[in-house]
Design an enzyme around this catalytic site. Structure first.
Site, short mmCIF file in Angstrom:
data_model
loop_
_atom_site.label_atom_id
_atom_site.label_comp_id
_atom_site.label_asym_id
_atom_site.label_seq_id
_atom_site.Cartn_x
_atom_site.Cartn_y
_atom_site.Cartn_z
N THR A 188 12.73 -32.12 -33.26
CA THR A 188 11.79 -31.48 -32.33
C THR A 188 12.31 -30.14 -31.82
OG1 THR A 188 12.80 -32.49 -30.40
CG2 THR A 188 11.07 -33.77 -31.50
N ARG B 93 20.51 -30.15 -29.24
CA ARG B 93 19.17 -29.91 -29.76
C ARG B 93 18.76 -31.05 -30.66
NH1 ARG B 93 17.36 -24.38 -32.57
NH2 ARG B 93 19.01 -24.86 -34.03
N ASP C 144 25.40 -21.31 -37.16
CA ASP C 144 25.54 -22.16 -35.98
C ASP C 144 26.79 -21.73 -35.23
OD1 ASP C 144 24.75 -25.36 -35.05
OD2 ASP C 144 26.65 -24.47 -34.40
N ASP D 112 29.51 -24.39 -34.78
CA ASP D 112 30.21 -24.68 -36.04
C ASP D 112 31.13 -23.53 -36.42
OD1 ASP D 112 28.96 -27.11 -36.25
OD2 ASP D 112 27.47 -26.45 -37.72
N1 URA Z 1 22.05 -22.08 -32.38
C1 URA Z 1 22.97 -21.51 -33.17
O1 URA Z 1 24.16 -21.78 -33.06
N2 URA Z 1 22.56 -20.62 -34.12
C2 URA Z 1 21.28 -20.28 -34.28
O2 URA Z 1 20.97 -19.45 -35.14
C3 URA Z 1 20.32 -20.90 -33.45
C4 URA Z 1 20.73 -21.78 -32.50
#
Ligand code: URA
Length: 209
Positions: free
Chosen positions: A108, A104, A200, A203
């Site tokens: 953007t 991502r 995330d 993560d």
């Molecule tokens: N990707 C993720 O890992 N967590 C989110 O909250 C949104 C996108």
């Protein structure tokens, strides 16, 4: 089939709550995601077509049910999709596996493709695309576009958490692709994170920041 299915099984909900807790360490998070993905697999494959084959049990011959058609294809949307992939393979070890690598753009929030390798004959397989987080929906839509270009015409999307925005985006772009999730959360924040979410997913899984 409904466009959105929420898999509200108590075991799924319990494990999801543990994954949401910020104190949950990566190793536990991965283990929980692996267990949850096996449970989610039961629901997403509930209506797979069956045929019958002749088998001899130790007692007598019988016509017994067996999955019909080509082996299904599981496509992990990298990198977080891998967290769902392993549990699904535990339950469907014969599935073919593909990868679509997208990241991502932080500004953007648009997906950028950096890798794509998918099994052959996607047009004859049920294709399950997996990504734990359906957030803006941009990555999922891009991945599904790519899989359709590669021939897929029978697709399902499996995630762990979805946002209303992501579900809407998928419905607009791919109304033919049913979405399965363990929960539909409240909203996205300004950075594109699901609220309340779990942070995330990549993560959390891999201990990166
Ligand atoms: N990707 C993720 O890992 N967590 C989110 O909250 C949104 C996108």
């Amino acid at each position: 089939m409904e466009h959105l299915t929420i898999i509200d099984h108590p075991l799924v909900q319990h494990k999801l709550t543990l994954m949401r807790r910020k104190e949950t360490p990566s190793a536990t998070f991965r283990q929980l995601l692996w267990e949850t993905s096996m449970l989610l697999t039961y629901e997403i494959t509930r209506d797979l077509p069956l045929t019958t084959m002749n088998v001899d049990t130790p007692i007598c011959p019988m016509m017994a049910p067996i999955l019909d058609g080509k082996k299904l294809a599981l496509v992990s949307i990298l990198r977080a999709g891998n967290g769902l992939r392993d549990g699904i393979l535990e339950v469907i070890p014969a599935a073919r596996v593909g990868f679509v690598g997208l990241y991502r753009d932080e500004k953007t929030l648009e997906p950028i493709e950096y890798y794509c390798k998918v099994p052959p004959e996607l047009d004859h397989r049920l294709v399950i695309a997996v990504d734990p987080m359906l957030a803006t929906g941009n990555s999922s839509v891009a991945a599904i576009n790519r899989l359709k270009e590669a021939g897929a015409n029978d697709l399902r999307m499996l995630c762990l958490l979805a946002s209303p925005e992501g579900v809407e985006r998928m419905k607009d772009a791919h109304p033919d692709v049913p979405v399965f999730t363990a929960a539909l959360d409240e909203k996205l924040d300004e950075r594109g994170y699901i609220v309340p979410g779990l942070g995330d997913a990549g993560d959390r899984m891999f201990g990166t920041t």
